[in-house]
Write a protein that holds these residues in place. Structure first.
Motif, PDB file in Angstrom:
ATOM      1  N   TYR A 143       2.136  -3.265  -3.231  1.00 15.33           N
ATOM      2  CA  TYR A 143       2.037  -3.315  -1.656  1.00 15.33           C
ATOM      3  C   TYR A 143       3.352  -3.769  -0.951  1.00 15.33           C
ATOM      4  O   TYR A 143       3.954  -4.659  -1.220  1.00 15.33           O
ATOM      5  CB  TYR A 143       0.972  -4.396  -1.038  1.00 15.33           C
ATOM      6  N   ASP A 144       3.860  -3.028   0.133  1.00 10.65           N
ATOM      7  CA  ASP A 144       4.792  -3.310   0.788  1.00 10.65           C
ATOM      8  C   ASP A 144       4.827  -3.026   2.275  1.00 10.65           C
ATOM      9  O   ASP A 144       4.694  -2.000   2.581  1.00 10.65           O
ATOM     10  CB  ASP A 144       6.183  -2.437   0.179  1.00 10.65           C
ATOM     11  N   SER A 145       4.974  -3.905   3.198  1.00 15.31           N
ATOM     12  CA  SER A 145       4.540  -3.758   4.379  1.00 15.31           C
ATOM     13  C   SER A 145       5.680  -2.809   5.149  1.00 15.31           C
ATOM     14  O   SER A 145       5.225  -2.308   6.259  1.00 15.31           O
ATOM     15  CB  SER A 145       4.635  -4.893   5.235  1.00 15.31           C
ATOM     16  N   GLU A 146       6.645  -2.452   4.509  1.00  8.87           N
ATOM     17  CA  GLU A 146       7.653  -1.531   5.114  1.00  8.87           C
ATOM     18  C   GLU A 146       7.572  -0.178   4.311  1.00  8.87           C
ATOM     19  O   GLU A 146       8.421   0.659   4.730  1.00  8.87           O
ATOM     20  CB  GLU A 146       9.230  -2.171   5.188  1.00  8.87           C
ATOM     21  N   ALA A 191       9.998  -7.697   4.763  1.00  7.11           N
ATOM     22  CA  ALA A 191       8.733  -7.191   4.458  1.00  7.11           C
ATOM     23  C   ALA A 191       8.156  -8.045   3.572  1.00  7.11           C
ATOM     24  O   ALA A 191       8.590  -8.590   2.606  1.00  7.11           O
ATOM     25  CB  ALA A 191       9.124  -5.747   3.828  1.00  7.11           C
ATOM     26  N   GLN A 214       5.116   2.409   4.024  1.00 11.63           N
ATOM     27  CA  GLN A 214       4.617   3.284   4.840  1.00 11.63           C
ATOM     28  C   GLN A 214       5.304   4.789   4.617  1.00 11.63           C
ATOM     29  O   GLN A 214       5.544   5.413   5.584  1.00 11.63           O
ATOM     30  CB  GLN A 214       4.636   2.794   6.167  1.00 11.63           C
ATOM     31  N   LYS A 223       5.538  -8.397   0.342  1.00 15.39           N
ATOM     32  CA  LYS A 223       5.478  -7.573  -0.771  1.00 15.39           C
ATOM     33  C   LYS A 223       4.382  -8.269  -1.712  1.00 15.39           C
ATOM     34  O   LYS A 223       4.238  -9.290  -1.892  1.00 15.39           O
ATOM     35  CB  LYS A 223       6.702  -7.369  -1.616  1.00 15.39           C
ATOM     36  N   ASN A 261       0.742   1.629   3.047  1.00 18.17           N
ATOM     37  CA  ASN A 261       1.657   0.424   2.120  1.00 18.17           C
ATOM     38  C   ASN A 261       1.594   0.288   0.737  1.00 18.17           C
ATOM     39  O   ASN A 261       2.033  -0.451   0.323  1.00 18.17           O
ATOM     40  CB  ASN A 261       1.397  -0.894   3.255  1.00 18.17           C
TER      41      ASN A 261
END
Length: 264
Positions: free
Chosen positions: A225-228, A25, A230, A27, A209
């Motif tokens: 912010y973390d792309s995983e 991910a 959600q 971050k 995110n």
């Protein structure tokens, strides 16, 4: 076939929240102020600053030890206390503005830390680094170039991730050792942090995110912010869970009715 209520709830959360697995991910951790990790920040918020730094490092390294670049000549990232805290935990820490700021080079690090003088920073390179699974810590409030320049400079990187520093043209005047009251995992074990006039962090629009956390006085102190990440917002969860409970009871009643018919 039985489908337990807990499993149904988790399936719904994954579906609605869009949780993903697989690739690493990307971050981003944004702190409104650079003084948190200066030597004086460690002194005034002890052991909060050290715990916070170690939490971030562990997060970026996936729970293990990592190799990190502090792309800065600012005391907010070049102090001896921060370096000793991280290297003492087994991490590798390099603080320098002379390291080439290219995607290929940044990709060799588990995380890149920035604040103050942007050096050869390139927003496009940093965006590509995060989209490729890289991790970035960004400290605001350094005073370099003034509030407007600083916000505009870093927002070129942050805005595509629905984040940004306040562009009102002034710093937020939040200073001193402030209590941390948050359930954010990054501040586990952190009771206070030190600030000295930061640059407020904002979420530009809804993005599953992104989270912005206000530790004191309602201002945006820290953003993630973390792309995983959600996960649904708290309000969404409040709507989802009662509905799932109703569905669970309905399913149980249907199973009970089928059992009664089979015994008739």
């Amino acid at each position: 076939m039985r489908f337990p209520l807990r499993a149904a709830m988790m399936a719904a959360l994954f579906s609605l929240g869009g949780l993903t697995t697989g690739a690493q991910a990307g971050k981003i951790v944004v702190n409104h102020d650079d003084w948190t990790f200066r030597d004086v920040g460690f002194t005034n918020a002890n052991p909060g600053a050290a715990t916070f730094a170690l939490n971030i490092a562990s997060y970026f390294a996936g729970g293990g030890t990592g190799n990190f670049l502090a792309y800065s000549n600012n005391p907010g990232l070049t102090g001896s206390t921060l370096a000793n805290t991280l290297t003492g935990a087994g991490h590798t820490w390099t603080a320098s503005l002379s390291v080439p700021f290219t995607l290929a080079n940044l990709a060799t690090y588990d995380g890149v830390f920035l604040t103050g003088n942007p050096g050869a920073y390139n927003a496009t390179v940093l965006i590509d680094y995060v989209n490729g699974g890289g991790s970035v810590y960004l400290g605001g409030g350094s005073g370099y170039g003034g509030a407007t320049f600083e916000a505009t400079n870093w927002n070129a990187f942050l805005n595509p991730f629905s984040l940004g520093f306040d562009t009102a043209g002034q710093y937020n005047q939040v200073s001193g050792t402030r209590a941390v009251n948050s359930d954010l995992f990054l501040v586990d074990g952190v009771d206070s942090l030190f600030y000295a006039n930061g640059l407020t962090v904002k979420r530009l629009q809804f993005d599953p995110n992104v989270r912005v956390f206000s530790f004191t006085s309602g201002f945006g102190a820290l953003a993630l912010y973390d792309s995983e990440l959600q996960l649904p917002e708290a309000g969404t969860l409040a709507l989802i869970v009662p509905g799932l409970v109703v569905l669970g009871f309905a399913a149980r009643r249907r199973r009970a009715a089928r059992g009664a018919l089979s015994r008739a």
